[in-house]
Design a protein around this motif. Structure first.
Motif, PDB file in Angstrom:
ATOM      1  N   LEU A  59      -8.378  -0.264   3.199  1.00 31.70           N
ATOM      2  CA  LEU A  59      -9.348  -0.288   2.106  1.00 31.70           C
ATOM      3  C   LEU A  59     -10.333   0.876   2.229  1.00 31.70           C
ATOM      4  O   LEU A  59     -10.670   1.523   1.237  1.00 31.70           O
ATOM      5  N   ALA A  60     -10.749   1.175   3.452  1.00 32.71           N
ATOM      6  CA  ALA A  60     -11.698   2.273   3.676  1.00 32.71           C
ATOM      7  C   ALA A  60     -11.090   3.617   3.272  1.00 32.71           C
ATOM      8  O   ALA A  60     -11.747   4.409   2.582  1.00 32.71           O
ATOM      9  N   THR A  61      -9.836   3.892   3.688  1.00 30.51           N
ATOM     10  CA  THR A  61      -9.238   5.183   3.312  1.00 30.51           C
ATOM     11  C   THR A  61      -8.993   5.253   1.812  1.00 30.51           C
ATOM     12  O   THR A  61      -9.123   6.317   1.217  1.00 30.51           O
ATOM     13  N   TYR A  62      -8.664   4.124   1.192  1.00 31.05           N
ATOM     14  CA  TYR A  62      -8.485   4.075  -0.263  1.00 31.05           C
ATOM     15  C   TYR A  62      -9.786   4.463  -0.974  1.00 31.05           C
ATOM     16  O   TYR A  62      -9.778   5.186  -1.965  1.00 31.05           O
ATOM     17  N   LEU A  63     -10.895   3.977  -0.448  1.00 33.95           N
ATOM     18  CA  LEU A  63     -12.201   4.262  -1.054  1.00 33.95           C
ATOM     19  C   LEU A  63     -12.774   5.608  -0.620  1.00 33.95           C
ATOM     20  O   LEU A  63     -13.754   6.076  -1.184  1.00 33.95           O
ATOM     21  N   GLY A  64     -12.168   6.209   0.404  1.00 32.78           N
ATOM     22  CA  GLY A  64     -12.639   7.503   0.886  1.00 32.78           C
ATOM     23  C   GLY A  64     -13.882   7.404   1.746  1.00 32.78           C
ATOM     24  O   GLY A  64     -14.713   8.319   1.753  1.00 32.78           O
ATOM     25  N   ILE A  65     -14.021   6.280   2.461  1.00 30.57           N
ATOM     26  CA  ILE A  65     -15.191   6.074   3.312  1.00 30.57           C
ATOM     27  C   ILE A  65     -14.743   5.564   4.689  1.00 30.57           C
ATOM     28  O   ILE A  65     -13.579   5.237   4.886  1.00 30.57           O
ATOM     29  N   THR A  66     -15.687   5.474   5.600  1.00 32.80           N
ATOM     30  CA  THR A  66     -15.383   4.936   6.929  1.00 32.80           C
ATOM     31  C   THR A  66     -15.388   3.408   6.882  1.00 32.80           C
ATOM     32  O   THR A  66     -15.959   2.799   5.960  1.00 32.80           O
ATOM     33  N   GLN A  67     -14.800   2.799   7.891  1.00 30.52           N
ATOM     34  CA  GLN A  67     -14.804   1.335   7.968  1.00 30.52           C
ATOM     35  C   GLN A  67     -16.230   0.803   8.115  1.00 30.52           C
ATOM     36  O   GLN A  67     -16.565  -0.256   7.576  1.00 30.52           O
ATOM     37  N   ARG A  89       0.863  -1.174   0.000  1.00 31.70           N
ATOM     38  CA  ARG A  89       0.000   0.000   0.000  1.00 31.70           C
ATOM     39  C   ARG A  89       0.901   1.224   0.000  1.00 31.70           C
ATOM     40  O   ARG A  89       1.981   1.236   0.597  1.00 31.70           O
ATOM     41  N   THR A  90       0.453   2.259  -0.681  1.00 33.63           N
ATOM     42  CA  THR A  90       1.133   3.548  -0.676  1.00 33.63           C
ATOM     43  C   THR A  90       0.213   4.514   0.051  1.00 33.63           C
ATOM     44  O   THR A  90      -0.973   4.595  -0.260  1.00 33.63           O
ATOM     45  N   PHE A  91       0.785   5.233   1.025  1.00 33.00           N
ATOM     46  CA  PHE A  91      -0.038   6.143   1.810  1.00 33.00           C
ATOM     47  C   PHE A  91       0.754   7.378   2.205  1.00 33.00           C
ATOM     48  O   PHE A  91       1.974   7.423   2.117  1.00 33.00           O
ATOM     49  N   TYR A  92       0.011   8.388   2.621  1.00 31.59           N
ATOM     50  CA  TYR A  92       0.607   9.598   3.176  1.00 31.59           C
ATOM     51  C   TYR A  92      -0.071   9.856   4.514  1.00 31.59           C
ATOM     52  O   TYR A  92      -1.141   9.316   4.812  1.00 31.59           O
ATOM     53  N   THR A  93       0.570  10.672   5.316  1.00 30.43           N
ATOM     54  CA  THR A  93       0.039  10.997   6.627  1.00 30.43           C
ATOM     55  C   THR A  93      -0.451  12.442   6.612  1.00 30.43           C
ATOM     56  O   THR A  93       0.279  13.351   6.204  1.00 30.43           O
ATOM     57  N   TYR A 120      -3.713   5.560  -0.792  1.00 32.12           N
ATOM     58  CA  TYR A 120      -4.238   5.972  -2.087  1.00 32.12           C
ATOM     59  C   TYR A 120      -3.833   5.055  -3.227  1.00 32.12           C
ATOM     60  O   TYR A 120      -4.246   5.264  -4.373  1.00 32.12           O
ATOM     61  N   CYS A 121      -3.068   4.005  -2.920  1.00 33.48           N
ATOM     62  CA  CYS A 121      -2.654   3.098  -3.988  1.00 33.48           C
ATOM     63  C   CYS A 121      -2.323   1.739  -3.397  1.00 33.48           C
ATOM     64  O   CYS A 121      -1.775   1.648  -2.299  1.00 33.48           O
ATOM     65  N   PHE A 122      -2.654   0.690  -4.135  1.00 37.69           N
ATOM     66  CA  PHE A 122      -2.224  -0.665  -3.799  1.00 37.69           C
ATOM     67  C   PHE A 122      -1.411  -1.195  -4.969  1.00 37.69           C
ATOM     68  O   PHE A 122      -1.669  -0.851  -6.122  1.00 37.69           O
ATOM     69  N   ARG A 123      -0.444  -2.028  -4.662  1.00 34.33           N
ATOM     70  CA  ARG A 123       0.361  -2.688  -5.688  1.00 34.33           C
ATOM     71  C   ARG A 123       0.299  -4.181  -5.433  1.00 34.33           C
ATOM     72  O   ARG A 123       0.451  -4.646  -4.296  1.00 34.33           O
ATOM     73  N   PHE A 124       0.091  -4.923  -6.510  1.00 39.59           N
ATOM     74  CA  PHE A 124      -0.115  -6.356  -6.460  1.00 39.59           C
ATOM     75  C   PHE A 124       0.961  -7.066  -7.284  1.00 39.59           C
ATOM     76  O   PHE A 124       1.748  -6.411  -7.963  1.00 39.59           O
ATOM     77  N   PRO A 125       0.998  -8.403  -7.253  1.00 34.30           N
ATOM     78  CA  PRO A 125       1.999  -9.117  -8.059  1.00 34.30           C
ATOM     79  C   PRO A 125       1.957  -8.710  -9.532  1.00 34.30           C
ATOM     80  O   PRO A 125       0.901  -8.406 -10.081  1.00 34.30           O
TER      81      PRO A 125
END
Length: 188
Positions: A168-176, A54-58, A67-72
């Motif tokens: 996943l929630a912050t990626y989607l911009g919603i609460t858990q 996961r790529t994130f900022y604080t 804001y980003c996920f990286r997969f195989p």
């Protein structure tokens, strides 16, 4: 594997790919380890063999925003830091045990000087990254959280269940809580 991925572009000879293989380092990152941290300079680029990043900022108030996920079979790096040499504005973290193929910046630059086909290859990769970024931007502008979640499920069905809900929630911009409701309503 990275060599078959590079071979799929049909740019390089077998010898060029073999020479490239000598430059890469294999590395294992355990769950929660960092590939690069905010304010550090990113001097490597990696290809994910397995695992999830996961790529994130604080934010100023200390919240992590993914804001980003990286997969195989995807590249991962703090690209702006890698290109500019400036400190990273983001953190890249393994959220599952991962095996990666790593190439440091000096070796990438040496490839440019030795063979212009590497410039073409990296141009293609940069274009793909740009299109992905643009698609993400339009998703955030045009699609609601449910549509964004459905797209992620469609593109990465085997991995979505491994992503912790808070990321996943912050990626989607919603609460858990909202995410939990979405997951009940959407079945794949």
């Amino acid at each position: 594997m990275i060599l078959s991925y590079i071979q799929s572009f049909k740019i390089f000879s077998d010898k060029e790919i073999e020479d490239f293989a000598q430059l890469i380092e294999t590395r294992k990152l355990l769950k929660n380890e960092y590939f690069v941290q905010e304010n550090d300079s990113c001097k490597e680029i990696a290809f994910v063999q397995n695992g999830i990043f996961r790529t994130f900022y604080t934010t100023a108030d200390g919240k992590d925003i993914t804001y980003c996920f990286r997969f195989p079979n995807e590249f991962v790096a703090s690209y702006s830091s890698f290109i500019s040499g400036k400190p990273s504005k983001e953190t890249i973290q393994a959220i599952a045990d991962a095996d990666i193929f790593v190439l440091n910046k000096d070796k990438v630059e040496a490839l440019f000087h030795e063979n212009p086909r590497w410039i073409l290859f990296l141009k293609i990769i940069a274009e793909q990254e740009y299109m992905e970024l643009e698609e993400r931007y339009f998703q955030l502008q045009r699609n609601n959280a449910s549509q964004r979640y459905e797209k992620l499920l469609k593109n990465q069905p085997n991995f979505v269940q491994q992503i912790p809900l808070q990321y996943l929630a912050t990626y989607l911009g919603i609460t858990q809580r909202h995410l939990s409701r979405l997951r009940k309503d959407i079945s794949f």
